[in-house]
Every structure is written in structure tokens, then in C-alpha cells.
Design a protein around this motif. Structure first.
Motif, PDB file in Angstrom:
ATOM      1  N   THR A 187       0.867  -0.576  -0.230  1.00 50.51           N
ATOM      2  CA  THR A 187       0.266  -0.094  -0.309  1.00 50.51           C
ATOM      3  C   THR A 187       0.626   0.950   0.085  1.00 50.51           C
ATOM      4  O   THR A 187       1.808   1.232   0.729  1.00 50.51           O
ATOM      5  CB  THR A 187      -0.984  -0.516   1.078  1.00 50.51           C
ATOM      6  OG1 THR A 187      -1.889  -1.585   1.092  1.00 50.51           O
ATOM      7  CG2 THR A 187      -2.146   1.114   0.954  1.00 50.51           C
ATOM      8  N   ALA A 188       0.198   2.280  -1.016  1.00 54.05           N
ATOM      9  CA  ALA A 188       1.461   3.460  -0.981  1.00 54.05           C
ATOM     10  C   ALA A 188       0.290   4.711  -0.708  1.00 54.05           C
ATOM     11  O   ALA A 188       0.820   6.046  -0.605  1.00 54.05           O
ATOM     12  CB  ALA A 188       2.108   3.657  -2.673  1.00 54.05           C
ATOM     13  N   GLU A 189      -0.798   4.416  -1.010  1.00 50.24           N
ATOM     14  CA  GLU A 189      -2.022   5.345  -0.359  1.00 50.24           C
ATOM     15  C   GLU A 189      -2.504   5.889   1.296  1.00 50.24           C
ATOM     16  O   GLU A 189      -3.130   4.719   1.584  1.00 50.24           O
ATOM     17  CB  GLU A 189      -2.668   5.802  -1.472  1.00 50.24           C
ATOM     18  CG  GLU A 189      -2.565   5.705  -3.104  1.00 50.24           C
ATOM     19  CD  GLU A 189      -3.941   5.847  -3.481  1.00 50.24           C
ATOM     20  OE1 GLU A 189      -3.420   6.384  -4.977  1.00 50.24           O
ATOM     21  OE2 GLU A 189      -5.085   5.503  -3.664  1.00 50.24           O
ATOM     22  N   PHE A 190      -2.556   6.597   1.550  1.00 47.68           N
ATOM     23  CA  PHE A 190      -2.948   6.587   3.014  1.00 47.68           C
ATOM     24  C   PHE A 190      -3.572   7.842   3.337  1.00 47.68           C
ATOM     25  O   PHE A 190      -3.569   9.139   2.444  1.00 47.68           O
ATOM     26  CB  PHE A 190      -1.647   6.932   4.161  1.00 47.68           C
ATOM     27  CG  PHE A 190      -1.205   5.688   3.840  1.00 47.68           C
ATOM     28  CD1 PHE A 190      -1.464   4.398   4.715  1.00 47.68           C
ATOM     29  CD2 PHE A 190       0.206   5.621   3.447  1.00 47.68           C
ATOM     30  CE1 PHE A 190       0.007   3.350   4.715  1.00 47.68           C
ATOM     31  CE2 PHE A 190       1.267   4.276   2.914  1.00 47.68           C
ATOM     32  CZ  PHE A 190       0.660   3.743   3.873  1.00 47.68           C
ATOM     33  N   GLN A 191      -4.877   7.983   4.034  1.00 49.03           N
ATOM     34  CA  GLN A 191      -6.032   8.817   4.085  1.00 49.03           C
ATOM     35  C   GLN A 191      -5.650   9.576   5.400  1.00 49.03           C
ATOM     36  O   GLN A 191      -5.050   8.956   6.303  1.00 49.03           O
ATOM     37  CB  GLN A 191      -6.869   8.215   4.493  1.00 49.03           C
ATOM     38  CG  GLN A 191      -7.885   9.033   4.782  1.00 49.03           C
ATOM     39  CD  GLN A 191      -8.874  10.364   3.837  1.00 49.03           C
ATOM     40  OE1 GLN A 191      -8.832   9.810   2.625  1.00 49.03           O
ATOM     41  NE2 GLN A 191      -8.244  11.687   3.729  1.00 49.03           N
ATOM     42  N   LEU A 192      -5.035  11.362   5.217  1.00 50.32           N
ATOM     43  CA  LEU A 192      -4.888  11.954   6.268  1.00 50.32           C
ATOM     44  C   LEU A 192      -6.099  11.907   7.346  1.00 50.32           C
ATOM     45  O   LEU A 192      -7.316  11.773   6.892  1.00 50.32           O
ATOM     46  CB  LEU A 192      -4.565  13.516   5.961  1.00 50.32           C
ATOM     47  CG  LEU A 192      -3.542  13.485   4.674  1.00 50.32           C
ATOM     48  CD1 LEU A 192      -2.945  14.820   4.282  1.00 50.32           C
ATOM     49  CD2 LEU A 192      -2.197  13.687   5.539  1.00 50.32           C
TER      50      LEU A 192
ATOM     51  N   VAL B 191      -2.695  10.733   0.821  1.00 51.18           N
ATOM     52  CA  VAL B 191      -1.209  11.238   0.138  1.00 51.18           C
ATOM     53  C   VAL B 191      -0.355   9.710  -0.348  1.00 51.18           C
ATOM     54  O   VAL B 191      -0.962   8.670   0.034  1.00 51.18           O
ATOM     55  CB  VAL B 191      -0.103  10.686   1.776  1.00 51.18           C
ATOM     56  CG1 VAL B 191       1.144   9.793   1.306  1.00 51.18           C
ATOM     57  CG2 VAL B 191      -0.589  12.393   2.325  1.00 51.18           C
ATOM     58  N   THR B 192      -0.177   9.585  -1.853  1.00 54.67           N
ATOM     59  CA  THR B 192       0.462   9.002  -1.641  1.00 54.67           C
ATOM     60  C   THR B 192       1.674   8.796  -2.813  1.00 54.67           C
ATOM     61  O   THR B 192       2.765   9.529  -2.602  1.00 54.67           O
ATOM     62  CB  THR B 192       0.010   8.967  -3.480  1.00 54.67           C
ATOM     63  OG1 THR B 192      -1.323   9.134  -3.674  1.00 54.67           O
ATOM     64  CG2 THR B 192       0.453   7.760  -4.286  1.00 54.67           C
ATOM     65  N   LEU B 193       2.836   7.483  -1.502  1.00 54.66           N
ATOM     66  CA  LEU B 193       3.869   7.785  -1.112  1.00 54.66           C
ATOM     67  C   LEU B 193       4.663   7.462  -2.364  1.00 54.66           C
ATOM     68  O   LEU B 193       3.762   6.309  -3.354  1.00 54.66           O
ATOM     69  CB  LEU B 193       4.762   6.949  -0.129  1.00 54.66           C
ATOM     70  CG  LEU B 193       3.558   6.907   0.839  1.00 54.66           C
ATOM     71  CD1 LEU B 193       4.045   6.119   2.205  1.00 54.66           C
ATOM     72  CD2 LEU B 193       4.110   8.451   1.463  1.00 54.66           C
ATOM     73  N   GLN B 194       5.547   7.889  -3.296  1.00 60.83           N
ATOM     74  CA  GLN B 194       6.373   7.514  -3.706  1.00 60.83           C
ATOM     75  C   GLN B 194       7.264   5.626  -3.949  1.00 60.83           C
ATOM     76  O   GLN B 194       6.992   5.356  -4.814  1.00 60.83           O
ATOM     77  CB  GLN B 194       8.056   8.019  -4.185  1.00 60.83           C
ATOM     78  CG  GLN B 194       8.489   7.855  -5.597  1.00 60.83           C
ATOM     79  CD  GLN B 194      10.128   8.626  -5.419  1.00 60.83           C
ATOM     80  OE1 GLN B 194      10.610   8.917  -4.744  1.00 60.83           O
ATOM     81  NE2 GLN B 194      10.127   9.396  -6.559  1.00 60.83           N
ATOM     82  N   ALA B 195       6.851   5.071  -2.423  1.00 60.91           N
ATOM     83  CA  ALA B 195       7.442   4.155  -2.687  1.00 60.91           C
ATOM     84  C   ALA B 195       6.315   3.207  -1.216  1.00 60.91           C
ATOM     85  O   ALA B 195       6.469   4.368  -0.324  1.00 60.91           O
ATOM     86  CB  ALA B 195       8.769   3.182  -2.807  1.00 60.91           C
ATOM     87  N   ALA B 196       6.074   2.507  -2.018  1.00 61.05           N
ATOM     88  CA  ALA B 196       5.336   1.539  -0.770  1.00 61.05           C
ATOM     89  C   ALA B 196       6.012   1.064   0.812  1.00 61.05           C
ATOM     90  O   ALA B 196       7.335   0.732   0.529  1.00 61.05           O
ATOM     91  CB  ALA B 196       4.541   0.512  -1.085  1.00 61.05           C
ATOM     92  N   PRO B 197       5.438   1.772   2.152  1.00 63.22           N
ATOM     93  CA  PRO B 197       6.083   1.893   2.832  1.00 63.22           C
ATOM     94  C   PRO B 197       6.572  -0.151   3.124  1.00 63.22           C
ATOM     95  O   PRO B 197       5.700  -1.149   3.112  1.00 63.22           O
ATOM     96  CB  PRO B 197       6.066   2.282   4.012  1.00 63.22           C
ATOM     97  CG  PRO B 197       4.424   3.401   3.191  1.00 63.22           C
ATOM     98  CD  PRO B 197       5.033   2.152   2.528  1.00 63.22           C
TER      99      PRO B 197
END
Length: 210
Positions: A107-112, A159-165
Motif C-alpha cells: 500500500t502506498a496511499e494513505f488517508q490523512l 497521501v501517495t508515497l513514491q514507494a510502498a513502506p
């Protein structure tokens, strides 16, 4: 939904009245006890924009904003001066303020979101309208750079991260945010004589789901 990505003038909302509203259904039982339940997962905020009017110029600005939104038709952003940061009001937002998720390697997308804590209980509030340029994000304590390490959709709070954590990595964020609202009336009653006598118009505003 019809929504304008514009904020109600901050100088007019400062000093307004309002805050969160909950809906609780209470049933009194024959034995004197009661059962309580709620159909709402999240609070809904209400404000009165009229309380902050200080001059006829303010009233004119209010009317212009009201007309451009076509009354109740279009939603807009509202700054709640008592609650508009991911941190304490006296602090500056930091990347470690709020935990918005944990990595799973995919997962690379997270809701604030902002979490309110009191004792052993807490409430997690989704944040849909962050303020552009204020969002800070970190993964496992390492702050990322917007535009390089992450992107943020200020119209949805994603928020979309460049790479999944990696698995278990904490994703945290700090930010300022607005409340999505609309006018809760299609009429504004104003009187120059009444205003000069100290009477301000009532202009109800209510939060909308986005």
C-alpha cells in the motif's frame, strides 16, 4: 458533489461561533436504565459566520461569497480557528504529529487523519481538506520531501508515497486543514441600521461529507 475549492475569508471566520455536533439516540428502559446508540460514525460541525462581522465591508464580502456559492448549492472550505492543525494550536505541524497508517509492503496511499485522545479512549477523524503547502510526511521517522517522496491530493486528503513502506513501518503526517462546509440557508437578512446598532446577521454554516 458540487464543491468549490475556495476558503471562506479567514478574517471573517475568525471570531465565529461553532463546533462539533453529535447525534445520540437514547431509549429510557422501564427499569430506569437507558440504552444509547448513534447512527453517526463522525461528528458534524456547525458554525455561525455572522458572529464575526465587524463592519459593513465585512457584510459586503460575506454577501459576495454567498452569491458566488449560490447559497446552499456549492460547498467551500472553512477554517475552524479552534481546530485546524494536526498538533496543538500553539505548535507548528510536524511530520510526526499523527499516525496515518502502517506499511504492508504494497500500500502506498494513505488517508490523512487526526486522532483525538482522552484517557483510554480515542476518535479518529478523517481529514479531507488539507491546506496546500502545509503537509509533512515521514516513514519510520524519516521525513519525506513533497514532490519527491510523496504527493498529496488536497481535495481529498490522500497521501501517495513514491514507494510502498515496508511491513510495519509507521507512516506519520503533520498538516493544517479546513472543514468542508456549505451555507445552511438560502437567505441572508441584513439591515444597515440594525448592524450599526450592534445586531449581526445569522449566517449558519454546516459541514458536508466528502
Amino acid at each position: 458533489m458540487s464543491f468549490h475549492e475556495i476558503r471562506f475569508p479567514a478574517n471573517l471566520s475568525f471570531g465565529s461561533l461553532g463546533g462539533p455536533e453529535r447525534r445520540t439516540e437514547i431509549v429510557a428502559l422501564a427499569n430506569g436504565f437507558e440504552e444509547r446508540n448513534t447512527p453517526w460514525e463522525h461528528a458534524r460541525r456547525r458554525y455561525d459566520a455572522g458572529a464575526a462581522m465587524r463592519s459593513l465591508d465585512d457584510v459586503e464580502a460575506l454577501i459576495a461569497f454567498f452569491e458566488a456559492r449560490r447559497g446552499q448549492l456549492y460547498g467551500f472550505r472553512w477554517r475552524d480557528w479552534s481546530d485546524y492543525k494536526s498538533c496543538l494550536p500553539s505548535h507548528a505541524p510536524g511530520a510526526a504529529d499523527q499516525t496515518i497508517g502502517h506499511g504492508d509492503g504494497a500500500t502506498a496511499e494513505f488517508q490523512l487523519a487526526k486522532t483525538y485522545v482522552s484517557g483510554d479512549h480515542s476518535y479518529r477523524r478523517p481529514i479531507a481538506k488539507p491546506v496546500a503547502g502545509t503537509v509533512k510526511v515521514a516513514v519510520d521517522g524519516a521525513e519525506l520531501v513533497e514532490g519527491g517522496g510523496f504527493e498529496v491530493d488536497t481535495a481529498a486528503g490522500m497521501v501517495t508515497l513514491q514507494a510502498a513502506p515496508k511491513l510495519g513501518a509507521a507512516v506519520t503526517a503533520g498538516f493544517e486543514f479546513d472543514v468542508p462546509v456549505r451555507f445552511d440557508t438560502d437567505r441572508i437578512h441584513t439591515s444597515v441600521a440594525s448592524f450599526r446598532a450592534g445586531e449581526v446577521p445569522s449566517v449558519p454554516v454546516v459541514e458536508v461529507r466528502v
